[in-house]
Design a protein around this motif. Structure first.
Motif, PDB file in Angstrom:
ATOM      1  N   GLU A 128      83.923 128.780  59.992  1.00 35.07           N
ATOM      2  CA  GLU A 128      83.738 129.098  58.584  1.00 35.07           C
ATOM      3  C   GLU A 128      84.745 130.163  58.175  1.00 35.07           C
ATOM      4  N   ASP A 129      85.151 130.134  56.925  1.00 32.90           N
ATOM      5  CA  ASP A 129      86.013 131.176  56.375  1.00 32.90           C
ATOM      6  C   ASP A 129      85.223 132.478  56.326  1.00 32.90           C
ATOM      7  N   PRO A 130      85.756 133.587  56.878  1.00 33.08           N
ATOM      8  CA  PRO A 130      85.030 134.866  56.872  1.00 33.08           C
ATOM      9  C   PRO A 130      84.660 135.350  55.471  1.00 33.08           C
ATOM     10  N   GLU A 131      85.358 134.834  54.446  1.00 31.90           N
ATOM     11  CA  GLU A 131      85.062 135.273  53.085  1.00 31.90           C
ATOM     12  C   GLU A 131      83.976 134.426  52.407  1.00 31.90           C
ATOM     13  N   THR A 132      83.402 133.474  53.139  1.00 30.57           N
ATOM     14  CA  THR A 132      82.327 132.636  52.594  1.00 30.57           C
ATOM     15  C   THR A 132      81.058 133.467  52.391  1.00 30.57           C
ATOM     16  N   PRO A 133      80.434 133.410  51.217  1.00 29.55           N
ATOM     17  CA  PRO A 133      79.162 134.134  51.014  1.00 29.55           C
ATOM     18  C   PRO A 133      78.066 133.593  51.931  1.00 29.55           C
ATOM     19  N   ILE A 134      77.249 134.483  52.435  1.00 27.81           N
ATOM     20  CA  ILE A 134      76.157 134.099  53.330  1.00 27.81           C
ATOM     21  C   ILE A 134      75.227 133.092  52.665  1.00 27.81           C
ATOM     22  N   LYS A 135      75.022 133.214  51.362  1.00 33.19           N
ATOM     23  CA  LYS A 135      74.091 132.325  50.664  1.00 33.19           C
ATOM     24  C   LYS A 135      74.528 130.861  50.713  1.00 33.19           C
ATOM     25  N   ASN A 136      75.788 130.613  51.062  1.00 25.23           N
ATOM     26  CA  ASN A 136      76.292 129.236  51.137  1.00 25.23           C
ATOM     27  C   ASN A 136      76.116 128.624  52.530  1.00 25.23           C
ATOM     28  N   LEU A 137      75.504 129.380  53.452  1.00 27.54           N
ATOM     29  CA  LEU A 137      75.319 128.900  54.829  1.00 27.54           C
ATOM     30  C   LEU A 137      73.871 128.502  55.062  1.00 27.54           C
ATOM     31  N   GLY A 138      73.658 127.518  55.929  1.00 25.04           N
ATOM     32  CA  GLY A 138      72.312 127.158  56.354  1.00 25.04           C
ATOM     33  C   GLY A 138      71.771 128.182  57.336  1.00 25.04           C
ATOM     34  N   VAL A 139      70.496 128.056  57.647  1.00 27.43           N
ATOM     35  CA  VAL A 139      69.846 129.030  58.523  1.00 27.43           C
ATOM     36  C   VAL A 139      70.480 129.056  59.908  1.00 27.43           C
ATOM     37  N   GLY A 140      70.836 127.872  60.435  1.00 28.45           N
ATOM     38  CA  GLY A 140      71.446 127.816  61.761  1.00 28.45           C
ATOM     39  C   GLY A 140      72.748 128.591  61.825  1.00 28.45           C
ATOM     40  N   LYS A 141      73.592 128.447  60.803  1.00 23.61           N
ATOM     41  CA  LYS A 141      74.863 129.176  60.772  1.00 23.61           C
ATOM     42  C   LYS A 141      74.631 130.667  60.549  1.00 23.61           C
ATOM     43  N   PRO A 163      64.506 133.029  67.773  1.00 26.41           N
ATOM     44  CA  PRO A 163      65.812 132.638  67.230  1.00 26.41           C
ATOM     45  C   PRO A 163      65.880 131.206  66.727  1.00 26.41           C
ATOM     46  N   THR A 164      65.008 130.322  67.247  1.00 26.56           N
ATOM     47  CA  THR A 164      65.097 128.904  66.857  1.00 26.56           C
ATOM     48  C   THR A 164      63.927 128.452  65.989  1.00 26.56           C
ATOM     49  N   ALA A 165      63.103 129.398  65.524  1.00 24.75           N
ATOM     50  CA  ALA A 165      61.887 129.029  64.781  1.00 24.75           C
ATOM     51  C   ALA A 165      62.200 128.205  63.539  1.00 24.75           C
ATOM     52  N   ALA A 166      63.302 128.548  62.844  1.00 26.93           N
ATOM     53  CA  ALA A 166      63.628 127.869  61.581  1.00 26.93           C
ATOM     54  C   ALA A 166      64.757 126.857  61.735  1.00 26.93           C
ATOM     55  N   LEU A 167      65.124 126.520  62.988  1.00 32.80           N
ATOM     56  CA  LEU A 167      66.268 125.641  63.209  1.00 32.80           C
ATOM     57  C   LEU A 167      65.824 124.227  63.559  1.00 32.80           C
ATOM     58  N   ASN A 168      66.688 123.253  63.205  1.00 33.31           N
ATOM     59  CA  ASN A 168      66.423 121.882  63.643  1.00 33.31           C
ATOM     60  C   ASN A 168      66.869 121.733  65.099  1.00 33.31           C
ATOM     61  N   GLU A 169      66.667 120.549  65.651  1.00 33.43           N
ATOM     62  CA  GLU A 169      66.921 120.356  67.085  1.00 33.43           C
ATOM     63  C   GLU A 169      68.387 120.572  67.443  1.00 33.43           C
ATOM     64  N   ASP A 170      69.313 120.078  66.617  1.00 39.27           N
ATOM     65  CA  ASP A 170      70.737 120.230  66.919  1.00 39.27           C
ATOM     66  C   ASP A 170      71.152 121.695  66.888  1.00 39.27           C
ATOM     67  N   ASP A 171      70.717 122.431  65.849  1.00 40.38           N
ATOM     68  CA  ASP A 171      71.058 123.847  65.754  1.00 40.38           C
ATOM     69  C   ASP A 171      70.424 124.633  66.899  1.00 40.38           C
TER      70      ASP A 171
END
Length: 535
Positions: A128-141, A163-171
Motif C-alpha cells: 500500500e502507498d504509505p500516504e493512503t488514509p487508514i479509513k480506506n483499508l480493511g480490518v486485515g490490512k 488479532p484475528t477476531a475480526a478477520l476472514n480466513e484468508d487474512d
C-alpha cells in the motif's frame, strides 16, 4: 510475571497469576471472557502501571517497573489491542510514526517518514502507498499496519490481543504466517485468542487462565494438546458438544423480503443489495453466509429501519402485511431487533452503565408520563444479568469495564428487552470464548423455541452449520442460494458464496427458484397455505 494480583473496585481481576515466556516462542494465553487475560497483558505493557498491582515482572533477566506504555515500549514490549488504535483520517505513515516522528531540526521529514514506512510495510507484506488514509483499508490490512508500527519501535516482545477476531480466513492465515516470520527473526509473541484451531497451529506453549488464576501452562512441543484439553482448562469441565442439543419447532412464515435493492450511501450507482429474496419462519434459525465484503451486514442494516444505504426498491412483509420501516424506532416498534457486528461502535454507549444500556432501546416500556421508573430499570437489568450470566459486580457497573464477551451479553440483553419477533444477530460470537459461545447458542435456541425468528450472520461456517435450520448465501450483494441444514456443508456453502448470478444446488443443477438467472427465494410450504415442515 510472578504472583500478579490486580484488583478493581469490587472485583479481583487477577489473583497470584504466574506466567513464564521463553525467548523466541509464540506463547498463547487462553481463557473465558472475563478470566483476566487482557488485564494481565495491560499489567505487562504498563497500561496498569507499577504500584497498581502486586507481584513482579522480570524481562530480559532484569526486574522491571513500567509506569506507562512508553516505558514498556522503550524496553521492547509492544501491545496491539483487540480494538485497533489507529486514527482513520491519518495516513498509514502518520499512524506508524505517531508519537515517534522522524524529524530534522524539529520538523517532520516526510520523505524519510514515507520511505521508512514503505520498508516496514514490505516487512509485513502490505503493498500500500504509505500516504493512503487508514479509513480506506480493511480490518486485515489495518492489523498489518499495527504490526508495522510495532516493528518501528524495535520490538522484542509483541503482544497480540485477539488479532484475528475480526478477520476472514484468508487474512487470518496471512497474519499467522507473518507471526511465524517474526518468530524466525527472533521476536517473541504473546497471543490471546479464542480460536483454538489457530492456537494449536501456531503456539509453542499455552497458558490457561480461569477466574483470574493460572490453571496450567502446556508445552506444545511435548504433544498431548488438543482443543478438548484446552476447553477443560478454560471452563473447568468438558464440553461434549460445541452446540447445545436442539430440536427445532418451525411454524409458518412471518417475515419475507422480496427484490430488496439498496445503493451505497456515498456511491449512488453502486448497489450493496441486489434484488435479494428470502423468508423466515417462526421458530427458525436462519443463517447467512458470505465472504468478507459480500454485503451481508449492509443487507441486514438496510432492513433494520433503512439504517444503512439508500433504499432503491423492494418489499418487506411482516405477519402477512407489507410494512415500510423507514427508521430504527419504526423497526423496533414492528418487533425487529438488530445486534450489530461492532458492539463498541454501534452497539454500546461506553459511557453508560449496564442498567441504562439494557433498557435504552425501549424506554417507554418502563416509563410513565415520560419519566423512567428507576426501580423497574434496575429490576429489568438484573433479570437479564442473571439470565445471560453476565459477569459483573452489579448492573451499576460501566459497560466499558466489561470484557468483550460480557459486553456482547449486555448488547443482547438490550435487544431482548424490546421483545422482538425477529432478532437479527450479526457476528454474535465474535471475540467470545468457547464457553460463552455455548451459552449464547443456547439463548438463540430458546428464542426460537419461543416462536421468534432468528437470523444469524457469521463468518464462521462451522457456527452456521451447527446452529442454523437453513442457510442463505450471499455474493456481491445478491442472495445466491439456500440450503437446508441436512444439505449444507462447508464445501457446498463456499461454492454458493462465490456464485455471482444464479443459484446452484450442490449437484450443480439450477435450483427451481431461479428466474432469468437471478436468485429468488420463493415461498414454499407455509407461504402457499400448506403446513410448513417442522424440521
Amino acid at each position: 510475571m510472578t504472583g500478579i494480583t490486580k484488583t478493581f473496585p469490587g472485583v479481583k481481576a487477577l489473583s497470584d497469576v504466574t506466567i513464564t515466556v521463553r525467548r523466541g516462542d509464540v506463547h498463547a494465553i487462553c481463557g473465558e471472557n472475563g478470566a483476566g487475560k487482557s488485564t494481565l497483558m495491560k499489567v505487562l505493557s504498563g497500561v496498569h502501571p507499577h504500584g497498581s498491582y502486586e507481584g513482579q515482572i522480570v524481562f530480559d533477566g532484569k526486574p522491571v517497573e513500567f509506569s506507562s506504555i512508553r516505558d514498556s515500549e522503550h524496553a521492547g514490549i509492544v501491545i496491539i489491542h483487540q480494538e485497533l488504535a489507529l486514527i482513520p483520517e491519518l495516513s498509514i505513515a502518520e499512524n506508524i510514526f505517531l508519537g515517534n516522528e522522524t524529524t530534522t531540526n524539529g520538523v517532520i521529514d516526510w520523505v524519510a517518514t514515507n520511505n521508512r514506512a514503505r520498508d516496514l510495510l514490505a516487512r509485513v507484506g502490505l503493498q500500500e502507498d504509505p500516504e493512503t488514509p487508514i479509513k480506506n483499508l480493511g480490518v486485515g490490512k489495518q492489523q498489518l499496519v499495527e504490526i508495522a508500527k510495532a516493528l518501528s519501535k524495535q520490538v522484542k516482545l509483541l503482544i497480540l490481543d485477539e488479532p484475528t477476531a475480526a478477520l476472514n480466513e484468508d487474512d487470518s492465515r496471512h497474519l499467522l504466517d507473518l507471526i511465524r516470520g517474526l518468530q524466525q527473526r527472533g521476536i517473541t509473541c504473546i497471543m490471546i485468542s479464542h480460536k483454538l484451531n489457530e492456537i494449536e497451529a501456531i503456539a509453542d506453549a499455552i497458558t490457561i487462565i480461569r477466574d483470574g488464576q493460572t490453571v496450567e501452562t502446556i508445552d506444545v512441543r511435548e504433544g498431548a494438546v488438543d482443543e478438548d484439553r484446552i476447553i477443560r482448562g478454560m471452563v473447568g469441565r468438558s464440553l461434549e458438544s460445541r452446540f447445545p442439543d436442539h430440536t427445532p419447532h418451525i411454524g409458518e412464515t412471518f417475515f419475507e423480503v422480496r427484490d430488496w435493492t439498496v445503493a451505497h450511501p456515498n456511491v449512488p450507482d453502486r448497489l450493496v443489495a441486489k434484488g435479494s429474496n428470502f423468508f423466515v419462519r417462526r421458530g427458525e434459525i436462519v443463517g447467512f453466509a458470505g465472504l468478507m465484503g459480500s454485503g451481508r451486514t449492509e443487507l441486514m442494516r438496510s432492513l433494520f429501519g433503512h439504517s444503512y444505504g439508500t433504499f432503491v426498491k423492494g418489499t418487506m412483509v411482516l405477519n402477512g402485511k407489507e410494512v415500510r420501516l423507514r427508521s430504527v424506532p419504526a423497526a423496533i416498534d414492528a418487533g425487529i431487533a438488530y445486534v450489530t457486528e461492532d458492539r463498541k461502535v454501534l452497539g454500546l454507549n461506553l459511557l453508560d452503565d449496564i442498567k441504562t444500556t439494557t433498557v435504552s432501546a425501549k424506554l417507554k416500556k418502563i416509563a410513565s408520563n415520560f419519566v423512567v421508573d428507576r426501580r423497574a430499570e434496575h429490576k429489568a437489568a438484573e433479570e437479564y444479568r442473571q439470565a445471560l450470566r453476565t459477569k459483573t459486580p452489579s448492573v451499576d457497573y460501566g459497560v466499558a469495564k466489561l470484557s468483550g464477551g460480557n459486553q456482547q451479553k449486555v448488547v443482547l440483553a438490550k435487544w431482548l428487552f424490546t421483545d422482538p419477533d425477529l432478532l437479527i444477530l450479526d457476528e454474535p460470537t465474535r471475540g467470545i470464548d468457547v464457553g460463552a459461545k455455548f451459552e449464547i447458542y443456547g439463548i438463540i435456541q430458546r428464542l426460537a423455541d419461543e416462536g421468534k425468528g432468528v437470523i444469524v450472520v457469521s463468518s464462521e461456517l462451522p457456527e452456521l452449520l451447527g446452529l442454523s435450520d437453513r442457510i442463505y448465501t450471499i455474493c456481491e450483494g445478491r442472495v445466491t442460494g439456500v440450503l437446508e441444514r441436512g444439505q449444507a456443508d462447508q464445501e457446498s456453502l463456499m461454492r454458493l458464496m462465490t456464485v455471482t448470478s444464479s443459484v446452484h444446488t450442490p449437484e450443480g443443477e439450477l435450483a427451481p427458484d431461479v428466474v432469468d438467472g437471478e436468485a429468488h427465494a420463493e415461498p414454499t410450504g407455509a407461504e402457499s397455505g400448506t403446513k410448513a415442515p417442522t424440521g
